[in-house]
Scaffold this motif. Structure first.
Motif, short mmCIF file in Angstrom:
data_model
loop_
_atom_site.label_atom_id
_atom_site.label_comp_id
_atom_site.label_asym_id
_atom_site.label_seq_id
_atom_site.Cartn_x
_atom_site.Cartn_y
_atom_site.Cartn_z
N TYR A 439 0.82 -1.21 0.00
CA TYR A 439 0.00 0.00 0.00
C TYR A 439 0.85 1.27 0.00
CZ TYR A 439 -3.93 -3.07 1.07
OH TYR A 439 -4.88 -4.05 1.01
N ALA A 440 1.92 1.29 0.80
CA ALA A 440 2.74 2.50 0.92
C ALA A 440 3.37 2.87 -0.41
CB ALA A 440 3.81 2.31 1.99
N VAL A 442 2.40 1.94 -3.48
CA VAL A 442 1.37 2.33 -4.44
C VAL A 442 0.88 3.75 -4.14
CG1 VAL A 442 -0.97 1.83 -5.25
CG2 VAL A 442 0.66 -0.04 -4.89
N TYR A 443 0.73 4.06 -2.87
CA TYR A 443 0.29 5.40 -2.47
C TYR A 443 1.28 6.47 -2.97
CZ TYR A 443 -0.24 9.41 0.68
OH TYR A 443 -0.37 10.67 1.20
N GLN A 444 2.57 6.26 -2.72
CA GLN A 444 3.56 7.24 -3.15
C GLN A 444 3.68 7.27 -4.67
OE1 GLN A 444 7.24 7.30 -0.73
NE2 GLN A 444 6.23 5.81 0.58
N VAL A 446 1.29 6.67 -6.82
CA VAL A 446 0.12 7.38 -7.35
C VAL A 446 0.31 8.89 -7.23
CG1 VAL A 446 -2.33 7.84 -6.94
CG2 VAL A 446 -1.51 5.49 -7.04
N LEU A 447 0.92 9.35 -6.15
CA LEU A 447 1.19 10.77 -6.00
C LEU A 447 2.10 11.27 -7.13
CD1 LEU A 447 1.71 11.21 -2.13
CD2 LEU A 447 -0.27 11.86 -3.51
#
Length: 467
Positions: A439-440, A442-444, A446-447
């Motif tokens: 998740y971490a 993918v989150y970064q 996506v940013l």
């Protein structure tokens, strides 16, 4: 749908591959005695050199925390990487222009998809350069103690990035020479460990099968997400297709040969290190191949030799990745999707792209050492896993688009079934890697992608205004 500046279309019409301009016709400075097109040997060396860079020298320690289950992840990853290689080869046969996944995505789905592929791939290249430079310092520390002082290690990492950049500024003639020499030199110690280590193999060194806790499937996915960093480069020949002689034929051959060769070296090398270095020591190693050679022959001279080979390998990898980092923005800038400055070339190299990339990677390197290299390195590796899957998935989707749409001029009917199976495997493989990145990451990631949407909006507005 995408906006061409005139009439909206569902996809851009296929364009003919432009002939190589003569020196008099080339306003970008891409020709001359410093520019030279790559043949099959150099194209294969570019693929293998970019794949087998820092990856193989760091790989055993990176996956050791997962246990020997990571060898299963290795096998699955190798199948997926070869499937991607075959997809890139088939796409390059149809469209052998510089840009690789960017060109394939834009031709199939329009400007926005092409921009996302170019943007994500560009992020992957310069973040990978920063991560690789940080990792290379671990082997430099075997030769010259630098890790005890944060800023001396940081300066060493910066030097490892700027030396390949200077080689790129000198022209593609020197890029190819450095790539070929570094690829040849590093295979002697790699084969020594990969093959010789099997004679010193001790099963007691392997450690537990599943060391991370949780499910075996989760461990395989997580290990594969880390391992993808070591396989980045499978698309190298496709991205630089415009600089490859007889690209329609040689890009595919170089991609498959280079990926298969790298996979064999990876598998043998990792297995040998697992069997020669005790698991509890391997988990904390910053130079696992040096530790393996020291365990095989005793003393420290072997570890020094391998550390030197690792630095040569990583420098060659940075050399090739620096070129690739500028090629995709160059192709996108020619189509008006990146700032025009990225389209400037000198001696066959997009110099503005090289300069911007090395500056961004340098800033990220400084940030890495300021924040703590160990934690940030792992994060960078997983972020590159996510950003790399974006152009990989778009390129694979382009291949599926051509197959399903049934365009006779785009699809070889004889190979239809085989190509469909390979493309489906490659698509499933990339989606699996996104899940394994966590998740971490993918989150970064996506940013990073969302920041690109703002850039695309500005560039699209400029194109509309000029039209």
């Amino acid at each position: 749908m995408h906006d061409t500046g005139t009439v909206p279309q569902s996809a851009p019409a296929p364009r003919e591959t432009p002939a190589a301009p003569s020196p008099a016709e080339d306003p970008t400075g891409s020709n001359g005695r410093h520019a030279r097109r790559f043949g099959l040997p150099v194209a294969t060396a570019l693929v293998m050199g970019n794949i087998i860079g820092g990856g193989i020298f760091l790989l055993p320690a990176s996956v050791a925390p997962y246990g020997t289950v990571s060898l299963i992840a290795f096998g699955v990853l190798t199948v997926g990487a070869i499937a991607l290689a075959l997809v890139f080869g088939r796409l390059a046969e149809r469209d052998p222009r510089t840009g690789g996944p960017y060109v394939y995505a834009r031709e199939a789905f329009g400007d926005f998809a092409g921009f996302l592929a170019a943007w994500a791939y560009w992020i992957t290249t310069w973040v990978s350069n920063a991560a690789l430079a940080v990792a290379a310092v671990g082997y430099l520390d075997v030769l010259i103690p630098v890790n005890d002082h944060r800023w001396s290690a940081c300066l060493a990492a910066l030097a490892l990035q700027w030396l390949p950049a200077l080689a790129n500024f000198a022209g593609t003639r020197y890029v190819g020479a450095v790539q070929l020499v570094s690829t040849v030199l590093k295979f002697v110690p790699l084969l020594l460990v990969a093959v010789g280590g099997l004679f010193f193999f001790d099963p007691h060194n392997l450690g537990p099968f599943q060391a991370s806790g949780g499910s075996a499937v989760g461990a395989v996915s997580a290990a594969a997400a880390v391992l993808l960093f070591s396989y980045l480069g499978v698309e190298s020949a496709a991205v630089s297709a415009g600089e490859v002689k007889n690209a329609r034929r040689n890009v595919g051959r170089a991609t498959v040969i280079g990926t298969t060769g790298a996979a064999l070296v990876y598998l043998l090398g990792t297995l040998s290190v697992f069997g020669t270095v005790a698991h509890d020591r391997l988990v904390h190693s910053t130079a696992p191949f040096s530790d393996a050679v020291n365990a095989m022959f005793g003393g420290s001279w072997g570890g020094w030799a391998v550390a030197l080979a690792a630095l040569v390998s990583m420098t060659g990898c940075l050399n090739g990745w620096t070129l690739l980092s500028a090629q995709t923005p160059y192709a996108a800038a020619q189509d008006g999707l990146f700032p025009a400055a990225f389209a400037r070339r000198r001696r066959g190299v997009p110099t503005v792209g090289v300069a911007v990339t090395v500056v961004l990677a340098s800033l990220l390197t400084i940030s890495t050492y300021t924040s703590g290299a160990g934690r940030v390195f792992e994060t960078l590796v997983l972020v590159t896993t996510f950003t790399a899957t974006v152009p990989y998935l778009l390129a694979t989707a382009a291949q599926l688009f051509h197959l399903v749409s049934g365009r006779r001029e785009q699809v070889d009917r004889v190979r239809l079934t085989r190509d469909a199976v390979v493309a489906s495997v490659a698509a499933a493989f990339t989606l699996w890697l996104v899940a394994g990145a966590g998740y971490a990451a993918v989150y970064q990631g996506v940013l990073f992608l969302f920041a690109g949407i703002i850039v695309y909006a500005v560039m699209a507005a400029r194109r509309a205004k000029s039209a």
